[in-house]
Structures are given as structure tokens and as C-alpha cells.
Write a protein that holds these residues in place. Structure first.
Motif, PDB file in Angstrom:
ATOM      1  N   TYR A  16      66.088  -2.367  86.816  1.00 42.17           N
ATOM      2  CA  TYR A  16      67.266  -1.646  87.288  1.00 42.17           C
ATOM      3  C   TYR A  16      66.989  -0.194  87.681  1.00 42.17           C
ATOM      4  O   TYR A  16      67.803   0.419  88.374  1.00 42.17           O
ATOM      5  CB  TYR A  16      68.384  -1.704  86.242  1.00 42.17           C
ATOM      6  CG  TYR A  16      68.910  -3.098  86.054  1.00 42.17           C
ATOM      7  CD1 TYR A  16      69.635  -3.746  87.041  1.00 42.17           C
ATOM      8  CD2 TYR A  16      68.672  -3.791  84.878  1.00 42.17           C
ATOM      9  CE1 TYR A  16      70.118  -5.032  86.875  1.00 42.17           C
ATOM     10  CE2 TYR A  16      69.152  -5.088  84.690  1.00 42.17           C
ATOM     11  CZ  TYR A  16      69.874  -5.693  85.696  1.00 42.17           C
ATOM     12  OH  TYR A  16      70.348  -6.972  85.525  1.00 42.17           O
ATOM     13  N   GLU A  17      65.896   0.370  87.212  1.00 45.53           N
ATOM     14  CA  GLU A  17      65.517   1.745  87.530  1.00 45.53           C
ATOM     15  C   GLU A  17      66.608   2.758  87.192  1.00 45.53           C
ATOM     16  O   GLU A  17      66.733   3.801  87.838  1.00 45.53           O
ATOM     17  CB  GLU A  17      65.123   1.868  89.007  1.00 45.53           C
ATOM     18  CG  GLU A  17      63.937   1.000  89.380  1.00 45.53           C
ATOM     19  CD  GLU A  17      63.569   1.084  90.840  1.00 45.53           C
ATOM     20  OE1 GLU A  17      64.342   1.638  91.640  1.00 45.53           O
ATOM     21  OE2 GLU A  17      62.485   0.579  91.184  1.00 45.53           O
ATOM     22  N   ASN A  18      67.428   2.437  86.217  1.00 43.88           N
ATOM     23  CA  ASN A  18      68.501   3.326  85.774  1.00 43.88           C
ATOM     24  C   ASN A  18      68.747   3.052  84.297  1.00 43.88           C
ATOM     25  O   ASN A  18      69.001   1.904  83.909  1.00 43.88           O
ATOM     26  CB  ASN A  18      69.780   3.074  86.592  1.00 43.88           C
ATOM     27  CG  ASN A  18      70.923   3.952  86.155  1.00 43.88           C
ATOM     28  OD1 ASN A  18      71.559   3.685  85.145  1.00 43.88           O
ATOM     29  ND2 ASN A  18      71.189   4.993  86.918  1.00 43.88           N
ATOM     30  N   GLU A  19      68.674   4.098  83.503  1.00 42.84           N
ATOM     31  CA  GLU A  19      68.761   3.938  82.056  1.00 42.84           C
ATOM     32  C   GLU A  19      70.093   3.339  81.595  1.00 42.84           C
ATOM     33  O   GLU A  19      70.116   2.411  80.782  1.00 42.84           O
ATOM     34  CB  GLU A  19      68.536   5.298  81.391  1.00 42.84           C
ATOM     35  CG  GLU A  19      68.458   5.242  79.908  1.00 42.84           C
ATOM     36  CD  GLU A  19      68.093   6.586  79.324  1.00 42.84           C
ATOM     37  OE1 GLU A  19      67.201   6.605  78.470  1.00 42.84           O
ATOM     38  OE2 GLU A  19      68.706   7.604  79.716  1.00 42.84           O
ATOM     39  N   GLU A  20      71.197   3.845  82.108  1.00 43.29           N
ATOM     40  CA  GLU A  20      72.497   3.341  81.675  1.00 43.29           C
ATOM     41  C   GLU A  20      72.701   1.877  82.068  1.00 43.29           C
ATOM     42  O   GLU A  20      73.263   1.090  81.306  1.00 43.29           O
ATOM     43  CB  GLU A  20      73.622   4.221  82.222  1.00 43.29           C
ATOM     44  CG  GLU A  20      73.638   5.597  81.570  1.00 43.29           C
ATOM     45  CD  GLU A  20      74.792   6.460  82.039  1.00 43.29           C
ATOM     46  OE1 GLU A  20      75.713   5.947  82.699  1.00 43.29           O
ATOM     47  OE2 GLU A  20      74.760   7.657  81.732  1.00 43.29           O
ATOM     48  N   VAL A  21      72.239   1.514  83.241  1.00 43.67           N
ATOM     49  CA  VAL A  21      72.363   0.131  83.698  1.00 43.67           C
ATOM     50  C   VAL A  21      71.484  -0.774  82.827  1.00 43.67           C
ATOM     51  O   VAL A  21      71.898  -1.867  82.430  1.00 43.67           O
ATOM     52  CB  VAL A  21      71.999   0.002  85.189  1.00 43.67           C
ATOM     53  CG1 VAL A  21      72.032  -1.451  85.636  1.00 43.67           C
ATOM     54  CG2 VAL A  21      72.947   0.844  86.044  1.00 43.67           C
ATOM     55  N   ALA A  22      70.283  -0.303  82.494  1.00 37.74           N
ATOM     56  CA  ALA A  22      69.389  -1.086  81.640  1.00 37.74           C
ATOM     57  C   ALA A  22      70.001  -1.293  80.257  1.00 37.74           C
ATOM     58  O   ALA A  22      69.943  -2.398  79.706  1.00 37.74           O
ATOM     59  CB  ALA A  22      68.030  -0.391  81.522  1.00 37.74           C
ATOM     60  N   VAL A  23      70.607  -0.253  79.707  1.00 43.83           N
ATOM     61  CA  VAL A  23      71.241  -0.367  78.388  1.00 43.83           C
ATOM     62  C   VAL A  23      72.424  -1.334  78.466  1.00 43.83           C
ATOM     63  O   VAL A  23      72.627  -2.159  77.572  1.00 43.83           O
ATOM     64  CB  VAL A  23      71.681   1.017  77.852  1.00 43.83           C
ATOM     65  CG1 VAL A  23      72.495   0.882  76.579  1.00 43.83           C
ATOM     66  CG2 VAL A  23      70.460   1.906  77.604  1.00 43.83           C
ATOM     67  N   ALA A  24      73.197  -1.253  79.531  1.00 46.55           N
ATOM     68  CA  ALA A  24      74.323  -2.180  79.710  1.00 46.55           C
ATOM     69  C   ALA A  24      73.825  -3.622  79.785  1.00 46.55           C
ATOM     70  O   ALA A  24      74.417  -4.524  79.183  1.00 46.55           O
ATOM     71  CB  ALA A  24      75.112  -1.821  80.965  1.00 46.55           C
ATOM     72  N   ALA A  25      72.727  -3.845  80.497  1.00 51.70           N
ATOM     73  CA  ALA A  25      72.167  -5.194  80.613  1.00 51.70           C
ATOM     74  C   ALA A  25      71.624  -5.680  79.276  1.00 51.70           C
ATOM     75  O   ALA A  25      71.726  -6.861  78.948  1.00 51.70           O
ATOM     76  CB  ALA A  25      71.069  -5.222  81.675  1.00 51.70           C
ATOM     77  N   TYR A  26      71.057  -4.774  78.506  1.00 55.36           N
ATOM     78  CA  TYR A  26      70.549  -5.127  77.169  1.00 55.36           C
ATOM     79  C   TYR A  26      71.699  -5.640  76.296  1.00 55.36           C
ATOM     80  O   TYR A  26      71.549  -6.589  75.540  1.00 55.36           O
ATOM     81  CB  TYR A  26      69.898  -3.901  76.530  1.00 55.36           C
ATOM     82  CG  TYR A  26      69.187  -4.178  75.236  1.00 55.36           C
ATOM     83  CD1 TYR A  26      67.849  -4.562  75.226  1.00 55.36           C
ATOM     84  CD2 TYR A  26      69.840  -4.058  74.016  1.00 55.36           C
ATOM     85  CE1 TYR A  26      67.176  -4.813  74.039  1.00 55.36           C
ATOM     86  CE2 TYR A  26      69.187  -4.309  72.830  1.00 55.36           C
ATOM     87  CZ  TYR A  26      67.857  -4.687  72.844  1.00 55.36           C
ATOM     88  OH  TYR A  26      67.200  -4.945  71.662  1.00 55.36           O
ATOM     89  N   HIS A  27      72.856  -5.028  76.435  1.00 53.51           N
ATOM     90  CA  HIS A  27      74.007  -5.383  75.596  1.00 53.51           C
ATOM     91  C   HIS A  27      74.812  -6.554  76.167  1.00 53.51           C
ATOM     92  O   HIS A  27      75.164  -7.478  75.434  1.00 53.51           O
ATOM     93  CB  HIS A  27      74.920  -4.162  75.429  1.00 53.51           C
ATOM     94  CG  HIS A  27      76.017  -4.361  74.456  1.00 53.51           C
ATOM     95  ND1 HIS A  27      77.267  -4.798  74.836  1.00 53.51           N
ATOM     96  CD2 HIS A  27      76.066  -4.205  73.119  1.00 53.51           C
ATOM     97  CE1 HIS A  27      78.035  -4.888  73.762  1.00 53.51           C
ATOM     98  NE2 HIS A  27      77.324  -4.542  72.700  1.00 53.51           N
ATOM     99  N   ALA A  28      75.112  -6.519  77.468  1.00 52.30           N
ATOM    100  CA  ALA A  28      76.023  -7.499  78.068  1.00 52.30           C
ATOM    101  C   ALA A  28      75.311  -8.643  78.781  1.00 52.30           C
ATOM    102  O   ALA A  28      75.949  -9.634  79.135  1.00 52.30           O
ATOM    103  CB  ALA A  28      76.953  -6.802  79.055  1.00 52.30           C
ATOM    104  N   GLY A  29      74.023  -8.487  79.018  1.00 49.62           N
ATOM    105  CA  GLY A  29      73.264  -9.519  79.715  1.00 49.62           C
ATOM    106  C   GLY A  29      73.045  -9.189  81.178  1.00 49.62           C
ATOM    107  O   GLY A  29      73.870  -8.531  81.811  1.00 49.62           O
TER     108      GLY A  29
END
Length: 76
Positions: A16-29
Motif C-alpha cells: 500500500y505504500e502508506n502507513e495508515e492504509v497498511a494499518v487499516a488492512a492489518y486490522h480490517a483485511g
């Protein structure tokens, strides 16, 4: 578990090359985040999220980012 979590998070950062998006994906899939990035209601550029529709994921991302800032101040 820690090793797997670190590997997954590294993969998400690369994807994702974006920290917030990566964290969201880690949590929500990844599937949910991919859908959000395609939806103009949540992403204007397809790379960042202007809103997160899951309240628990929105709170999780905010908490992770805030905690990271605290650790950066403590452990420059």
C-alpha cells in the motif's frame, strides 16, 4: 505470532505504500481496504483513505499512529 505479524505488516507497507492504509488492512483485511480504495467515498486518489467506514478499524488506526508518535519521542 510476533514474527508473523511483523512479516504481514511489512508486506502491507510494501503493497500500500502508506502507513495508515497498511494499518487499516492489518486490522480490517486486505479485501476491505482494497474495496475502500476503489470507492470515492473513502478514497479520492485510490492510494490513501480519507475515511474508514469501520469504527473499530478507524479507532485502531488512530491508536496505532498515536502510539507510534509516543514511541518516537521516547526512543528517538
Amino acid at each position: 505470532n510476533v514474527r508473523y505479524g511483523c512479516h504481514l505488516y511489512g508486506y502491507l507497507l510494501e503493497k500500500y505504500e502508506n502507513e495508515e492504509v497498511a494499518v487499516a488492512a492489518y486490522h480490517a483485511g486486505l479485501g476491505n481496504v482494497d474495496k475502500w480504495l476503489k470507492n470515492e467515498e473513502y478514497s479520492s486518489d485510490g492510494k490513501t483513505l480519507s475515511d474508514i467506514p469501520f469504527p473499530s478499524t478507524k479507532q485502531y488506526v488512530r491508536k496505532v499512529i498515536e502510539t507510534k508518535k509516543i514511541y518516537q519521542k521516547l526512543y528517538k
